[in-house]
Design a protein around this motif. Structure first.
Motif, mmCIF file in Angstrom:
data_model
loop_
_atom_site.group_PDB
_atom_site.id
_atom_site.type_symbol
_atom_site.label_atom_id
_atom_site.label_comp_id
_atom_site.label_asym_id
_atom_site.label_seq_id
_atom_site.Cartn_x
_atom_site.Cartn_y
_atom_site.Cartn_z
ATOM 1 N N TRP A 48 -6.614 1.802 0.292
ATOM 2 C CA TRP A 48 -5.578 2.879 0.643
ATOM 3 C C TRP A 48 -4.799 2.725 1.801
ATOM 4 C CZ3 TRP A 48 -8.723 7.858 -1.247
ATOM 5 C CH2 TRP A 48 -9.002 7.548 -2.667
ATOM 6 N N CYS A 49 -3.784 3.564 1.942
ATOM 7 C CA CYS A 49 -2.913 3.407 2.911
ATOM 8 C C CYS A 49 -3.728 3.821 4.565
ATOM 9 C CB CYS A 49 -1.790 4.527 2.857
ATOM 10 S SG CYS A 49 -0.814 4.637 4.312
ATOM 11 N N ALA A 58 -5.566 -1.946 -4.985
ATOM 12 C CA ALA A 58 -4.053 -1.579 -4.670
ATOM 13 C C ALA A 58 -3.139 -2.346 -5.462
ATOM 14 C CB ALA A 58 -3.908 -2.404 -3.309
ATOM 15 N N GLY A 94 -12.038 4.770 0.859
ATOM 16 C CA GLY A 94 -10.587 4.625 0.595
ATOM 17 C C GLY A 94 -10.166 3.174 1.265
ATOM 18 N N LYS A 136 -11.028 0.761 -1.226
ATOM 19 C CA LYS A 136 -10.094 0.783 -2.387
ATOM 20 C C LYS A 136 -8.694 0.320 -1.964
ATOM 21 C CE LYS A 136 -12.340 3.761 -5.395
ATOM 22 N NZ LYS A 136 -12.272 5.250 -5.802
ATOM 23 N N ARG A 186 1.081 8.946 -2.774
ATOM 24 C CA ARG A 186 0.247 9.779 -3.207
ATOM 25 C C ARG A 186 -0.669 10.501 -2.282
ATOM 26 N NH1 ARG A 186 -0.158 5.413 -7.078
ATOM 27 N NH2 ARG A 186 -2.155 4.627 -6.400
ATOM 28 N N ARG A 191 0.846 -1.269 -0.172
ATOM 29 C CA ARG A 191 0.002 -0.067 -0.104
ATOM 30 C C ARG A 191 0.867 1.285 0.097
ATOM 31 N NH1 ARG A 191 -5.910 -0.764 2.856
ATOM 32 N NH2 ARG A 191 -5.935 -3.043 2.906
ATOM 33 N N GLN A 212 -2.992 9.200 -0.299
ATOM 34 C CA GLN A 212 -4.343 8.717 -0.289
ATOM 35 C C GLN A 212 -4.503 7.731 0.772
ATOM 36 O OE1 GLN A 212 -3.906 6.755 -4.604
ATOM 37 N NE2 GLN A 212 -5.836 8.198 -4.903
ATOM 38 N N ALA A 222 -7.008 5.840 3.935
ATOM 39 C CA ALA A 222 -8.286 5.433 4.319
ATOM 40 C C ALA A 222 -8.553 6.459 5.719
ATOM 41 C CB ALA A 222 -8.438 4.178 4.818
ATOM 42 N N PHE A 265 0.113 4.199 -2.177
ATOM 43 C CA PHE A 265 -0.949 5.432 -1.816
ATOM 44 C C PHE A 265 -0.441 6.130 -0.824
ATOM 45 C CE2 PHE A 265 -3.281 1.309 -3.008
ATOM 46 C CZ PHE A 265 -4.027 1.802 -4.142
ATOM 47 N N TYR A 266 0.443 6.008 0.131
ATOM 48 C CA TYR A 266 1.036 6.765 1.016
ATOM 49 C C TYR A 266 1.790 7.960 0.237
ATOM 50 C CZ TYR A 266 4.280 8.373 4.636
ATOM 51 O OH TYR A 266 4.878 9.098 5.620
#
Lengths: 356, 146
Positions: free
Chosen positions: A258-259, B13, A253, A256, A242, A236, A244, A246, A239-240
């Protein structure tokens, strides 16, 4: 496996072909996190490895570490490694009881003076020896007596490695780790609550194959398993980068993938192999299942505030500063993770200052 | 909502490691083509997102050769649709995966008959011929009668 027999002889006697042995060595090298190119070295070392005597002591613990190893064992590889040691004493697994059990421990120590491997799970209460005794002997005395002639000690689980949950504030039993008592023996800390089973067997396999302890980090943990933090190896992580995150466990999030940083994930300050080795035969790990890392392989993980408070909230005072911190972390990228250990030390110092 | 699969979770992911892995395989394949040593990649050492294992397998596809080995549990050696790239999956006797490798080589070593097993085979066959029992007994008797 009979005494004096090498592992190669044992496997041959079991009808295992050389091809099967190579498969075993490939899986073992993978267990030890060695590069696949090391398989031939592992094969050579394991073929001539002799069965070491292992004495396993359980002190202030929940048996979770033993459960981790025995409940999720992968037969034919990890169990072969387990077969390849002589487990001469283990409260939960041994058939003997009472004086017979203690006699087995003493006999194993006498017969393998200076050569046996001591495995310890659980912390040791030094506040009052009566808090935990075995056969009328305090944990402290049993550890000292058993460690005296051991070749090395493996402290399995966060309790044995760092004191763990018994050591958590206010530490009513005065629980300490093995390394706070034994100072003159090599100690390998295999932390985790519980540790990943393949990390336990991988460490045993390393000792079995090479007869020496693996390279350790500053907390005494094998670097092959604890050399990188969860965050750096987390799928993940993009996502961090970017930004993004939860925000709750059931928002978009979260769905999906996300981090989980804002939900308290301790991945950035936790060193372990969960993100790559994973659990349940490589099926998943906490972050893969949608929950942040608790940081269970780190010292005092139980006293680092809520599992659901972001790491940065503990450093900058409030959760509101988190977004700025996370944004800064995103901008810093890899630098943020590299600073993780420093941040953790700072948090620890602040916590101790608050306590005094 | 009665089943776990009914929960609407869509995982988007991606670790970002699949494409670099394919580049690594391409470089390793070039080395093999140039006569250098092969490369073995331990898939357990890579951080992969859920489903990326399958994605790698799908991208690599299946080639002409598929072999199964029965030693300490089944092992499947599958040549992928890219010649020289093999997917080797070791399982234990309970069918659980114990190790998974991508081998970039002309032929994975584990497929070759091993020296130690060949030596054992020579001894075993010699014993069979010396004793003249078991499967070879009728043939030996016939030879003696001639």
């Amino acid at each position: 496996m009979r005494k004096g027999q090498t592992l190669g002889e044992y496997l041959q006697a079991q009808g295992v072909s050389r091809r099967g042995f190579l498969k075993f060595c490939s899986a073992t090298a993978s267990l030890m996190a060695l590069p696949p190119s090391a398989v031939s070295q592992v094969a050579e070392a394991l073929a001539t490895a002799r069965r070491p005597s292992v004495i396993w002591l359980s002190f202030q613990e929940c048996t979770g570490c033993t459960e981790s190893l025995t409940r999720s064992h992968a037969p034919t590889v990890e169990s072969l490694i387990f077969d390849a040691i002589s487990l001469d004493y283990h409260h939960t697994l041994q058939a003997a009881a009472g004086t017979g059990a203690e006699a087995a421990r003493e006999a194993a120590m006498d017969e393998n003076l200076g050569e046996y491997l001591l495995v310890v799970d659980g912390s040791i209460p030094i506040g009052n020896p009566a808090y935990s005794t075995i056969a009328g002997m305090s944990n402290l005395d049993m550890l000292k007596a058993s460690a005296q002639n051991a070749a090395a000690i493996i402290a399995v689980g966060t309790c044995a490695a760092f004191g763990g949950i018994p050591h958590a504030n206010p530490n009513p039993t005065g629980a300490v780790s093995v390394s706070e008592i034994i100072k003159d023996k090599p100690i390998i800390n295999v932390s985790g609550c519980p540790p990943i089973p393949v990390v336990i067997t991988g460490t045993l396999a390393h000792f079995l194959a090479f007869g020496e302890i693996p390279e350790l980090d500053e907390l005494g943990r094998p670097t092959v398993f604890f050399g990188q933090n969860i965050h750096d190896r987390c799928y993940r992580r993009p996502f961090y980068e970017r930004g993004q995150f939860a925000k709750t466990f059931d928002d978009e999030g979260a769905r999906k993938g996300w981090c989980l940083y804002e939900l308290g994930c301790k991945g950035p300050t936790t060193y372990n192999a969960c993100a790559t080795v994973k659990w349940n035969e490589g099926t998943s790990f906490p972050i893969g299942s949608g929950h942040g890392c608790l940081g269970c392989s780190e010292p005092d993980f139980w006293d680092h505030g809520s599992f659901y408070t972001p790491i940065s909230a503990g450093l900058w005072g409030s959760r509101e500063t988190l977004l700025g911190a996370a944004a800064a972390g995103t901008a810093l990228g890899v630098g943020a993770a590299m600073a993780a250990r420093a941040r953790k030390k700072k948090a620890q110092a602040e916590k101790e200052a608050d306590a005094t | 909502m009665s089943k776990l699969n009914d929960i609407p979770v869509s995982v988007e992911a991606a670790s970002g490691n699949v494409i670099p892995l394919l580049h690594e395989i391409r470089h390793a394949l070039k080395r093999v083509a140039d006569g250098q040593d092969g490369t073995i990649i331990d898939l357990r050492s890579l951080p992969l997102a859920p489903g990326e294992d399958d994605r790698i397998e799908t991208i690599l596809g299946k080639g002409e050769l598929h072999a199964e080995l029965d030693a300490l549990g089944p092992t499947v050696i599958q040549e992928t649709s890219y010649a020289g790239v093999w997917l080797v999956t070791h399982r234990n006797t309970e069918g659980e995966i114990v190790a998974r490798f991508i081998e970039v080589t002309r032929l994975p070593d584990i497929l070759k008959s091993q020296d130690e097993d060949i030596e054992l085979a020579i001894r075993k066959l010699q014993d069979e011929l010396d004793v003249g029992t078991g499967e070879t007994a009728p043939a030996l008797e016939a030879a003696a009668a001639d």
